[in-house]
Design a protein around this motif. Structure first.
Motif, PDB file in Angstrom:
ATOM      1  N   LEU A   1       7.388 -15.479   1.523  1.00 21.40           N
ATOM      2  CA  LEU A   1       8.281 -14.203   1.726  1.00 21.40           C
ATOM      3  C   LEU A   1       9.181 -14.537   2.297  1.00 21.40           C
ATOM      4  CD1 LEU A   1       5.620 -11.461   0.861  1.00 21.40           C
ATOM      5  CD2 LEU A   1       7.425 -12.765  -0.846  1.00 21.40           C
TER       6      LEU A   1
ATOM      7  N   LYS B   1       7.752  -8.267   5.024  1.00 15.37           N
ATOM      8  CA  LYS B   1       8.797  -8.279   4.757  1.00 15.37           C
ATOM      9  C   LYS B   1       9.939  -7.071   4.954  1.00 15.37           C
ATOM     10  CE  LYS B   1      12.149 -11.196   2.877  1.00 15.37           C
ATOM     11  NZ  LYS B   1      12.396 -12.371   3.298  1.00 15.37           N
ATOM     12  N   GLN B   2       8.723  -5.952   4.370  1.00 12.67           N
ATOM     13  CA  GLN B   2       9.979  -4.986   4.256  1.00 12.67           C
ATOM     14  C   GLN B   2      10.275  -4.431   5.194  1.00 12.67           C
ATOM     15  OE1 GLN B   2       7.397  -1.714   3.462  1.00 12.67           O
ATOM     16  NE2 GLN B   2       8.799  -0.237   3.562  1.00 12.67           N
TER      17      GLN B   2
ATOM     18  N   LYS C   1      -1.970 -10.113   1.383  1.00 10.78           N
ATOM     19  CA  LYS C   1      -0.632  -9.450   0.801  1.00 10.78           C
ATOM     20  C   LYS C   1       0.067  -8.426   0.665  1.00 10.78           C
ATOM     21  CE  LYS C   1       0.519  -9.220  -4.493  1.00 10.78           C
ATOM     22  NZ  LYS C   1       1.709 -10.381  -4.479  1.00 10.78           N
TER      23      LYS C   1
ATOM     24  N   GLU D   1       3.902  -8.349   2.321  1.00  9.93           N
ATOM     25  CA  GLU D   1       4.546  -7.431   1.768  1.00  9.93           C
ATOM     26  C   GLU D   1       5.632  -6.961   3.049  1.00  9.93           C
ATOM     27  OE1 GLU D   1       3.063  -6.285  -1.858  1.00  9.93           O
ATOM     28  OE2 GLU D   1       3.581  -8.078  -2.425  1.00  9.93           O
TER      29      GLU D   1
END
Length: 184
Positions: A122, A153-154, A146, A150
């Protein structure tokens, strides 16, 4: 702009908190005999750096992610430091040196291969790791690689100056419990 905020905040934070840091260091000497904990972590572009914290676990605890360590490893004083997040304050040195930001993905260990793969896919390692961030205030720790990657990254894609201060304030006022430790 964020780097300027990091430099000013970490410099003045270290200056203002110096008496507290000295007191914690002295108490830590009696608690574990070695109050400062230095551990190699994965930094920006997957380069290693030495993360500095106050020691919260006994000196003989294995070098693993917190969620893999035993709750019995945490000293009484270390439990207090974790609960109040005082154990994180020496990381202001890492921020001042440019190895970390106040806000960013929490730096992981090199042996956390699943998390490294998820974050690498990512592009999370293109950014400085941080003391706190979205995952920390939402109680997402490294036991869910995971989801953590995520969430990192957000946060990176949507980080604003307002969010930067929001995550710092939420952390300072008790949001997020940090990395979970296995109950014993």
């Amino acid at each position: 702009m964020i780097r300027i905020l990091d430099i000013l905040s970490s410099f003045f934070g270290l200056l203002l908190l110096c008496p507290l840091l000295v007191i914690v260091t002295i108490i830590g000497l009696f608690d574990t005999g070695s109050p400062i904990f230095i551990q190699t972590r994965v930094g920006r572009h997957k380069k290693p750096f030495s993360l500095v914290k106050f020691r919260t676990m006994s000196k003989d605890t294995a070098s693993v992610a917190s969620h893999l360590a035993s709750n019995a490893s945490i000293t009484k004083f270390g439990g207090f430091l974790r609960k109040t997040k005082i154990d994180e304050l020496p990381q202001l040195i890492n921020v001042l040196k440019g190895e970390m930001s106040l806000v960013g993905p929490r730096p992981n260990l090199f042996n956390q291969e699943e998390l490294i793969a998820e974050r690498d896919a990512l592009g999370v390692y293109n950014f400085l790791p941080g003391i706190t961030g979205l995952a920390q205030v939402q109680n997402i720790d490294m036991s869910t690689p995971k989801l953590l990657a995520e969430t990192d990254k957000q946060m990176i894609e949507s980080l604003t100056i307002k969010d930067y201060f929001k995550y710092i304030i939420k952390t300072a006022t008790g949001s997020g419990s940090g990395d979970a430790v296995k109950p014993k």
